[in-house]
Design an enzyme around this catalytic site. Structure first.
Site, PDB file in Angstrom:
ATOM      1  N   HIS B  64       0.864  -1.189   0.000  1.00  0.00           N
ATOM      2  CA  HIS B  64       0.000   0.000   0.000  1.00  0.00           C
ATOM      3  C   HIS B  64       0.892   1.228   0.000  1.00  0.00           C
ATOM      4  CE1 HIS B  64      -3.772  -2.183   0.852  1.00  0.00           C
ATOM      5  NE2 HIS B  64      -2.977  -3.027   1.477  1.00  0.00           N
ATOM      6  N   ASN B  96      -6.703   0.980  -2.793  1.00  0.00           N
ATOM      7  CA  ASN B  96      -7.505   1.690  -1.795  1.00  0.00           C
ATOM      8  C   ASN B  96      -6.900   3.042  -1.417  1.00  0.00           C
ATOM      9  OD1 ASN B  96      -5.393   0.398  -0.471  1.00  0.00           O
ATOM     10  ND2 ASN B  96      -6.572   0.028   1.390  1.00  0.00           N
ATOM     11  N   HIS B 234      -2.858 -12.472   1.427  1.00  0.00           N
ATOM     12  CA  HIS B 234      -2.533 -12.613   2.853  1.00  0.00           C
ATOM     13  C   HIS B 234      -3.244 -13.756   3.569  1.00  0.00           C
ATOM     14  CE1 HIS B 234      -6.159 -10.239   3.032  1.00  0.00           C
ATOM     15  NE2 HIS B 234      -5.544  -9.080   2.836  1.00  0.00           N
ATOM     16  N   ASP B 307       2.330  -6.987   2.283  1.00  0.00           N
ATOM     17  CA  ASP B 307       1.136  -6.227   2.695  1.00  0.00           C
ATOM     18  C   ASP B 307       1.566  -4.985   3.482  1.00  0.00           C
ATOM     19  OD1 ASP B 307      -2.062  -7.010   4.360  1.00  0.00           O
ATOM     20  OD2 ASP B 307      -1.451  -5.406   2.999  1.00  0.00           O
TER      21      ASP B 307
END
Lengths: 186, 434, 310
Positions: B64, B96, B234, B307
């Site tokens: 991210h 996101n 994940h 992640d």
């Protein structure tokens, strides 16, 4: 030369004679045992007040009400008392209103304990008067407090301690003046 | 021109595990010279990789970058710097952001910013549904043309089985890949930690492992039904690994990844209400951790992806249930993965598969994940012996939310080349390019 | 023993000795409550802040009275936090209140671990008045004290705790206090509200109220939050009351001298029938009395007579 000097001030017989005299003085000043109640200050004053109660019984034939008060919650010097002084119980199972309260303690020193005891008593009711009986007065008052009945005056240095020890079932008494151990300053 | 000299080249993509020299020219792998052969006079930079491992550039397929929209937590520049420091030459960033990457303009923005300021290749993943609302599919082919390499609503699961079915069926024609965050939202509910003894002791509402297991089962069966391709992100549970294994045996087109924290920590790490060990899916029990290790060993799990989820301190410095989910991972993924080598069950070649070759294959990244001739000049040089401590002061990411500070690590990326440029170096003689 | 704790966050790590020490101190405090002048100057000049993020007149009033009996200055902060997501408010609130230098903060908050969190960011003492589903230590202590006053002991008594165990911080604190003092603990409730992990605490778990109440010395009913029914934990209040409510018929299975407890407020007709709530078996009002004494004891132990924070 002893490491921590210890001097015996009163033994069992000595304490008994002193308390007899105090009892007579109390009865004389108050013209008898009427209206008198005894309140021992925890914990040193408790056994003393019981002895005085016994003596009044044998002299006057009167059962004087006796109780005890823990002044921990009223002290102003808790921060100097070390970590957390343990609370003891307070038992005054009678009214003190209009009574002559004889506060009993073992050693009168700075006077702060007595001040706290008086605060506690006044929260209990409105006594006619409060009188103070102590076994030993060792001086060094920090408040304007004086005892009405003194067993013995013992001049002391500040760093010394006076211990009143009551032993076991045989009720052996010992009043001891202790020098502070050398090298330990405070 | 660059020569990476004398290192142990571990490249399962070209079937290689031997000491040799790799020549990089014009941003591509030009040649490989085995053993002690040196190309005589060399007109270019020489990197002495003796005693080190030379690997195809590592690829983190779950990151991210928080850019656009949350740039105080991370941005493309700092995120790729963290990637390079962690030994990665490529990162795959999730959608996101704010605005959500569900429009080609956002995809282009990410690619352009990465091209100018980034220290690693950035491959954006576009949202599966508009606004990641789980209702309407995004324009897959237009997003793909703008540079998106896969589709995912990660951060959230696709709640409706019907929507996921349609997406799989539609994507199949183009062979687009869907990455799925597997979670049954209703079962996980208000949970903040793995439903188990630790959460119970702390009075924290739990997320049952069934929340992940049911979602994985659903996703696998939809892939089976539609014949489409799906990748489970994940994985944290034993049953999740078991389901993936079963699916593969049945020939279903499903792949799966796990993150280093799931094979390194258990839910015991949240003791004392440690928000720096809070993430979604949560850390699970010891049984799950062991099962994930087994899945890595037996090939069930295809990739390790960090992640990487940067968060500012403010959202972690609060009561546990209110804290944000996620930890940074780019700079610890490699050393934590290398700890797997200690047992002897995971080989260095397998590690390269997990962290480079297989992600490249799953995502269709041509020229990546291997050091064969003509491949992109993405190289990760690793010192497998060096012992070091992971400290806050080392971190290149803007955020510091990691439970691994103070950990003693063994193995570290000491130099990283991205398309032939040095993006990171701890070696004195090698300086990063501007 | 010497009291060494700076905070009272939970009973999980309280030794039996510490628990007894608090009970002893509470006894002395109860003496004060029997006098005409129910006040002692022990906490004079000290400030106690009640920081309540959840509505609670009962507990807050109890702490307020306890503080005032010790002559402390008690200040109430109520904050309606609509959602737990407003986490930042807690840190900021903590820092703000800390700047006003109170001696003790008493906090109730909807998030588990909030009290521990607070204790890390303030320099004064913290008493947990209930954090999420985690603990409610003063309740655990006052329940224990109330039982001791009634039964003169706790060891070996069968204590049944009945109701929504899953969400109950009262149950969890009681498991610690009563468990440490040797009670034989039974937990009972519907399958949805008694987590399977509970068995690991050493208590016996059952979904059958009769089994729990049979031969019990103490029956402690927990409040059922009416919203739980809406989120499908059980079919209806009627169904719940039928199977997990205490009425005279079920209670007759307990020992003749069994006592009934409830942390309050009672949902009459749901957890407890009217008859039982008002019967002589109920020591619910004694619990309230014990609550003030216990809270006075803890306020005193944390702040009585110390000039500087430890």
């Amino acid at each position: 030369m002893k490491k921590s000097g210890k001097k015996l001030i009163l033994d069992t017989k000595g304490v008994d004679r002193v308390l007899s005299r105090l009892t007579h003085e109390i009865l004389e000043k108050n013209k008898g045992a009427e209206e008198i109640v005894l309140v021992g200050i925890c914990s040193g004053g408790v056994p003393l007040s019981r002895v005085i109660q016994d003596k009044i019984r044998s002299i006057e034939g009167v059962e004087v009400p006796s109780g005890y008060v823990d002044i921990t919650l009223y002290r102003d010097d808790l921060s100097r008392a070390g970590y957390q002084p343990r609370l003891k119980r307070t038992e005054i199972p009678f009214s003190i209103d209009e009574k002559k309260v004889i506060l009993v303690d073992d050693v009168l020193f700075t006077g702060r304990t007595i001040r706290a005891a008086m605060d506690a008593l006044i929260d209990f009711g409105r006594p006619k008067n409060i009188q103070l009986a102590v076994l030993i007065d060792r001086g060094h008052r920090e408040l304007p407090i004086r005892a009405d009945y003194v067993g013995r005056n013992v001049p002391t240095a500040r760093a010394e301690t006076v211990e009143v020890l009551v032993g076991g079932e045989t009720e052996e008494w010992k009043v001891v003046l202790r020098e502070p151990p050398p090298g330990k300053g405070k | 021109m660059l020569l990476v000299k004398g290192g142990r080249v571990i490249d399962p993509g070209s079937g290689r595990d031997e000491v040799g020299n790799v020549v990089i020219a014009d941003g591509k792998v030009a040649d490989f010279l085995p053993g002690g052969e040196s190309p005589g006079t060399f007109d270019g930079t020489v990197i002495d990789a003796r005693g080190k491992w030379v690997l195809p550039g590592l690829i983190d397929m779950h990151v991210h970058l928080r850019d656009p929209g949350f740039e105080w937590k991370e941005d493309i520049r700092s995120g790729t710097e963290a990637a390079a420091a962690g030994g990665f030459t490529s990162v795959v960033c999730m959608a996101n952001t704010s605005p959500v990457n569900d429009h080609p303009e956002v995809t282009r923005y990410i690619r352009e910013k990465a091209a100018s300021a980034g220290k690693a290749n950035v491959f954006p993943v576009a949202a599966l549904t508009r606004g990641q609302n789980g209702k309407e599919m995004t324009d897959f082919s237009e997003l793909f043309e703008a540079g998106a390499i896969a589709f995912s609503d990660d951060g959230s699961p696709v709640r409706s089985a019907l929507v996921l079915r349609r997406a799989l069926e539609y994507a199949k024609a183009f062979d687009f890949l869907i990455l799925e965050h597997a979670e049954d939202h209703e079962l996980s509910g208000e949970g903040a930690a793995n439903e188990g003894w630790t959460a119970h002791r702390l009075g924290i509402p739990g997320i049952p492992s069934a929340a992940e297991e049911i979602a994985i089962a659903r996703d696998i069966l939809l892939a089976r039904f539609t014949g489409g391709r799906i990748h489970i992100q994940h994985i944290s549970t034993k049953m999740g690994v078991d389901l993936l294994r079963m699916a593969k045996r049945a020939g279903i087109r499903v792949t799966g990844e796990t993150a280093p924290h799931y094979f390194t920590l258990t839910d015991a790490a949240i003791d004392g209400y440690n928000t720096y060990a809070k993430m979604n899916p949560p850390l699970r029990g010891e049984e799950d951790r062991m099962a994930i290790l087994e899945g890595i060993v037996d090939g069930t799990i295809d990739a390790i992806a960090s992640d990487h989820a940067p968060h500012d301190e403010y959202t972690k410095r609060c009561e546990f249930v209110a804290a944000s989910n996620g930890i940074i991972g780019l700079e610890t993924a490699l050393p934590l993965s290398m700890a797997l080598l200690a047992g002897g069950k995971v080989t260095p070649a397998r590690l390269v598969d997990l962290l480079s070759a297989i992600p490249a294959r799953i995502l269709g990244l041509k020229g990546k994940g291997t050091l064969c001739k003509g491949a992109d000049g993405d190289v990760t040089i690793v010192d497998p012996e060096v012992e070091w401590e992971f400290r806050e002061s080392d971190v290149r990411s803007k955020s510091r939310n990691s439970p691994f500070f103070g950990w003693k690590m063994r193995g570290r990326a000491v130099a990283v080349l991205c398309r032939g440029h040095v993006t990171h170096s701890l070696m004195k003689e090698v300086t990063p390019d501007a | 023993m010497e009291w060494r704790r700076k905070h009272v966050l939970g009973l999980a790590d309280f030794s039996a000795e510490e628990i007894e020490f608090v009970i002893d101190t509470a006894r002395s405090m109860e003496d004060v409550l029997t006098r005409d002048i129910k006040k002692v100057p022990a906490l004079r000049g000290k400030t106690v802040v009640n920081l309540f993020f959840e509505a609670s007149t009962r507990t807050r009033t109890s702490f307020e009275i306890a503080g005032k009996r010790l002559s402390a200055d008690v200040v109430n902060f109520s904050s309606a936090v609509s959602s737990v997501a407003k986490g930042e408010t807690l840190l900021d609130t903590a820092k703000n209140i800390n700047a006003m230098m109170p001696s003790i903060i008493v906090m109730r908050h909807p998030a588990s671990g909030a009290a521990q969190f607070l204790s890390r960011y303030v320099s004064c003492s913290v008493i947990n008045a209930g954090d999420g589903s985690n603990e409610h230590p003063t309740q655990g202590l006052l329940d224990l004290y109330a039982i001791i006053k009634s039964k003169n002991k706790v060891k070996g008594l069968k204590v049944a705790i009945i109701g929504d165990i899953l969400h109950s911080r009262v149950a969890r604190s009681n498991l610690h206090s009563l468990g440490r003092m040797g009670a034989d603990l039974w937990l009972c409730g519907p399958g949805t509200l008694v987590p399977k992990e509970m068995g690991r605490s050493g208590a016996t778990v059952t979904n059958d109220i009769r089994e729990a109440v049979r031969d019990a010395d103490v029956v402690m009913m927990l409040r059922i939050q009416l919203e739980r029914q809406k989120t499908a934990y059980f079919p209806s209040l009627r169904e719940y009351a039928r199977n997990y409510g205490l009425d005279s018929e079920v209670f007759s299975l307990a020992r003749n001298d069994a006592i009934i407890m409830h942390p309050g407020p009672i949902n009459r007709g749901v957890e407890l029938s009217d008859e039982l709530a008002d019967s002589s078996h109920s020591i619910i009002l004694n619990q309230v009395e014990s609550g003030v004494a216990i809270r006075m004891a803890l306020l005193y132990l944390l702040a009585g007579g110390h000039n500087a924070a430890r």
